[in-house]
Scaffold this motif. Structure first.
Motif, PDB file in Angstrom:
ATOM      1  N   PRO A 102     -11.104   4.514 -25.028  1.00 25.70           N
ATOM      2  CA  PRO A 102     -11.969   3.637 -25.668  1.00 25.70           C
ATOM      3  C   PRO A 102     -11.618   2.359 -25.957  1.00 25.70           C
ATOM      4  O   PRO A 102     -10.777   1.735 -25.454  1.00 25.70           O
ATOM      5  CB  PRO A 102     -11.750   4.499 -27.092  1.00 25.70           C
ATOM      6  CG  PRO A 102     -10.417   4.955 -26.989  1.00 25.70           C
ATOM      7  CD  PRO A 102     -10.074   5.231 -25.502  1.00 25.70           C
ATOM      8  N   VAL A 103     -12.522   1.452 -26.623  1.00 21.18           N
ATOM      9  CA  VAL A 103     -12.573   0.338 -27.121  1.00 21.18           C
ATOM     10  C   VAL A 103     -12.561   0.360 -28.619  1.00 21.18           C
ATOM     11  O   VAL A 103     -13.386   0.625 -29.104  1.00 21.18           O
ATOM     12  CB  VAL A 103     -13.613  -0.565 -26.455  1.00 21.18           C
ATOM     13  CG1 VAL A 103     -13.295  -2.299 -26.977  1.00 21.18           C
ATOM     14  CG2 VAL A 103     -13.614  -0.854 -24.988  1.00 21.18           C
ATOM     15  N   ILE A 104     -11.351  -0.286 -29.170  1.00 27.18           N
ATOM     16  CA  ILE A 104     -11.347  -0.269 -30.600  1.00 27.18           C
ATOM     17  C   ILE A 104     -11.133  -1.793 -31.544  1.00 27.18           C
ATOM     18  O   ILE A 104     -10.559  -2.390 -31.025  1.00 27.18           O
ATOM     19  CB  ILE A 104      -9.769   0.354 -30.792  1.00 27.18           C
ATOM     20  CG1 ILE A 104      -9.805   1.868 -30.487  1.00 27.18           C
ATOM     21  CG2 ILE A 104      -9.714   0.606 -32.563  1.00 27.18           C
ATOM     22  CD1 ILE A 104      -8.569   2.581 -30.272  1.00 27.18           C
ATOM     23  N   GLY A 105     -11.931  -1.927 -32.307  1.00 34.50           N
ATOM     24  CA  GLY A 105     -12.051  -3.091 -33.026  1.00 34.50           C
ATOM     25  C   GLY A 105     -11.499  -2.816 -34.475  1.00 34.50           C
ATOM     26  O   GLY A 105     -11.644  -2.148 -35.094  1.00 34.50           O
ATOM     27  N   GLY A 127     -14.137   2.545 -31.012  1.00 33.33           N
ATOM     28  CA  GLY A 127     -13.619   2.746 -32.409  1.00 33.33           C
ATOM     29  C   GLY A 127     -13.812   1.466 -33.291  1.00 33.33           C
ATOM     30  O   GLY A 127     -13.479   0.530 -32.955  1.00 33.33           O
ATOM     31  N   LEU A 128     -14.377   1.960 -34.439  1.00 29.93           N
ATOM     32  CA  LEU A 128     -14.470   0.959 -35.827  1.00 29.93           C
ATOM     33  C   LEU A 128     -13.661   1.211 -36.964  1.00 29.93           C
ATOM     34  O   LEU A 128     -13.710   2.259 -37.377  1.00 29.93           O
ATOM     35  CB  LEU A 128     -16.045   0.629 -35.996  1.00 29.93           C
ATOM     36  CG  LEU A 128     -16.275  -0.365 -37.177  1.00 29.93           C
ATOM     37  CD1 LEU A 128     -15.775  -1.908 -36.509  1.00 29.93           C
ATOM     38  CD2 LEU A 128     -17.820  -0.167 -37.180  1.00 29.93           C
ATOM     39  N   ASN A 137     -22.219   6.303 -29.849  1.00 28.33           N
ATOM     40  CA  ASN A 137     -20.706   6.559 -29.269  1.00 28.33           C
ATOM     41  C   ASN A 137     -19.752   5.698 -30.099  1.00 28.33           C
ATOM     42  O   ASN A 137     -18.978   4.889 -29.319  1.00 28.33           O
ATOM     43  CB  ASN A 137     -21.093   5.644 -27.838  1.00 28.33           C
ATOM     44  CG  ASN A 137     -21.626   4.283 -27.678  1.00 28.33           C
ATOM     45  OD1 ASN A 137     -22.544   4.047 -28.707  1.00 28.33           O
ATOM     46  ND2 ASN A 137     -21.490   3.262 -27.023  1.00 28.33           N
ATOM     47  N   VAL A 138     -19.972   5.418 -31.229  1.00 26.27           N
ATOM     48  CA  VAL A 138     -18.955   4.839 -32.311  1.00 26.27           C
ATOM     49  C   VAL A 138     -18.154   5.907 -33.064  1.00 26.27           C
ATOM     50  O   VAL A 138     -18.693   6.672 -33.727  1.00 26.27           O
ATOM     51  CB  VAL A 138     -19.514   3.609 -32.968  1.00 26.27           C
ATOM     52  CG1 VAL A 138     -18.329   2.995 -33.891  1.00 26.27           C
ATOM     53  CG2 VAL A 138     -20.209   2.584 -32.210  1.00 26.27           C
ATOM     54  N   ASP A 139     -16.848   5.836 -33.013  1.00 27.23           N
ATOM     55  CA  ASP A 139     -15.955   6.618 -34.013  1.00 27.23           C
ATOM     56  C   ASP A 139     -15.553   5.540 -35.206  1.00 27.23           C
ATOM     57  O   ASP A 139     -14.985   4.657 -35.024  1.00 27.23           O
ATOM     58  CB  ASP A 139     -14.826   7.037 -33.470  1.00 27.23           C
ATOM     59  CG  ASP A 139     -13.895   7.944 -34.395  1.00 27.23           C
ATOM     60  OD1 ASP A 139     -14.464   8.657 -34.999  1.00 27.23           O
ATOM     61  OD2 ASP A 139     -12.682   7.989 -34.009  1.00 27.23           O
ATOM     62  N   GLY A 285      -5.833   7.764 -36.934  1.00 28.77           N
ATOM     63  CA  GLY A 285      -7.199   7.301 -36.571  1.00 28.77           C
ATOM     64  C   GLY A 285      -7.302   6.860 -35.074  1.00 28.77           C
ATOM     65  O   GLY A 285      -7.896   7.280 -34.216  1.00 28.77           O
ATOM     66  N   VAL A 286      -6.454   5.900 -34.662  1.00 30.92           N
ATOM     67  CA  VAL A 286      -6.139   5.378 -33.423  1.00 30.92           C
ATOM     68  C   VAL A 286      -5.867   6.377 -32.413  1.00 30.92           C
ATOM     69  O   VAL A 286      -6.558   6.639 -31.289  1.00 30.92           O
ATOM     70  CB  VAL A 286      -5.504   4.081 -33.312  1.00 30.92           C
ATOM     71  CG1 VAL A 286      -5.080   3.957 -31.842  1.00 30.92           C
ATOM     72  CG2 VAL A 286      -6.073   3.009 -34.217  1.00 30.92           C
TER      73      VAL A 286
END
Length: 346
Positions: A102-105, A127-128, A137-139, A285-286
């Motif tokens: 994933p890509v996480i902000g 991931g937000l 497609n966002v967690d 969460g991450v």
């Protein structure tokens, strides 16, 4: 895919914007090895990045756990002070283009950028943290900050000598007001005669209140001068200034936020004055998102990490809560059982 109920409204701010900006703009750290089929995680931090001893570091702990337990390879990019939304968009896109998934902000400021980039990379899971996206497609990883703050309010009311208590918020935004609302409710329901002075360091789109230790120190000193003896600062990097001011006045207490600030090396000399910290376990969460991607079942949707699942909690470093722990446990149980409904607005 995780199916969960949507929270009533998206959080639009975070208490954890740290004040340390990267001097030369965006910074990057990357683990070795790429393209070998391993789980590859892209992390986009907010200003301050890894090492802020607060919100970003909590996310970093989740990343480190993924590296240790899941064998993940990582790339970490950090926002610079004063950047544009386009900068954040490009940062996320570069990670997705690089095959990170994933890509996480980290933080509310990535919300609009993730909305745009997630649409362009439908096969990548994003991931937000601290805000909500409707993209499939966002967690969206959010927290019940008000519940942890309620417990901090209980502790403040029980520890205060005269019932004079203060709250310093970085910016007067909805997320910070969740902290304030829960804290005030916890104080008042524990000691109806107590008072809570609430002060914000900046307003609206001016986010400087999250990165101005001098403002935090001045605000705390003003409260202390009025006889306030317990101060909770939900103000990112500005909170360090508030803690410094409290430590300079014997017999008063500071309450930290986001990470266990009594364990912050930069605040070590003030640790004895930090009663507790309201922690948001962003690392949980991450890590859960990373594991879900590795397992081939990416988490999506909105998940509010609550008190019941230790998404938020009070730290016990220093043993300052021992004499009131039973009352805190009682309040916690009532929140978890639904006997206490914690407010999210003042």
């Amino acid at each position: 895919m995780r199916r969960v109920s949507k929270i009533a409204a998206a959080s639009v701010a975070t208490a954890a914007l740290a004040f340390t900006a990267t001097a030369c703009g965006e910074s990057s750290t990357e683990s070795s090895g790429a393209g070998n089929g391993k789980l590859r995680i892209g992390m986009a931090y907010d200003v301050g990045g890894r090492g802020d001893n607060s919100f970003n570091d909590s996310a970093a702990r989740g990343l480190d756990k993924a590296k240790a337990e899941l064998g993940a390879e990582t790339k970490e990019l950090t926002a610079k002070s004063g950047e544009t939304p386009a900068d954040r968009e490009q940062r996320l896109a570069s990670l997705a283009e690089g095959g990170y998934n994933p890509v996480i902000g980290v933080g509310f400021a990535y919300k609009d950028s993730i909305d745009k980039v997630a649409a362009k990379f439908p096969d990548t899971t994003f991931g937000l943290i601290d805000s909500v996206s409707k993209h499939k497609n966002v967690d969206s990883i959010v927290f019940t900050e008000e519940q942890g703050s309620y417990l901090a309010g209980v502790a403040a009311a029980l520890k205060s000598k005269d019932g004079k208590i203060g709250f310093i918020g970085g910016v007067d935004l909805p997320l910070i007001k969740k902290f304030a609302a829960g804290f005030q409710q916890g104080v008042k329901e524990t000691d109806p005669k107590a008072s809570v002075q609430i002060q914000y360091l900046s307003t609206g789109s001016d986010l400087s209140g999250f990165g101005s230790p001098d403002k935090g120190k001045a605000a705390a000193k003003g409260m202390l001068d009025k006889g306030i003896d317990v101060i909770f600062a939900a103000a990112g990097g500005s909170g360090a200034g508030a803690i410094e001011a409290v430590a300079a006045k014997p017999g008063t207490w500071a309450i930290g936020v986001d990470s266990d600030q009594a364990k912050d090396p930069a605040l070590a000399k003030y640790a004895g004055s930090i009663m507790t910290s309201v922690v948001k376990n962003v690392d949980t969460g991450v890590f859960e998102l990373a594991k879900s991607v590795k397992d081939g079942k990416p988490l999506t949707g909105t998940h509010a990490y609550s008190l019941a699942e230790n998404g938020v909690s009070l730290t016990t470093t220093g043993g300052h809560l021992k004499d009131i722990q039973a009352k805190l446990d009682e309040a916690r149980k009532k929140i978890v059982d639904g006997q206490i409904k914690v407010k999210t607005t003042l």
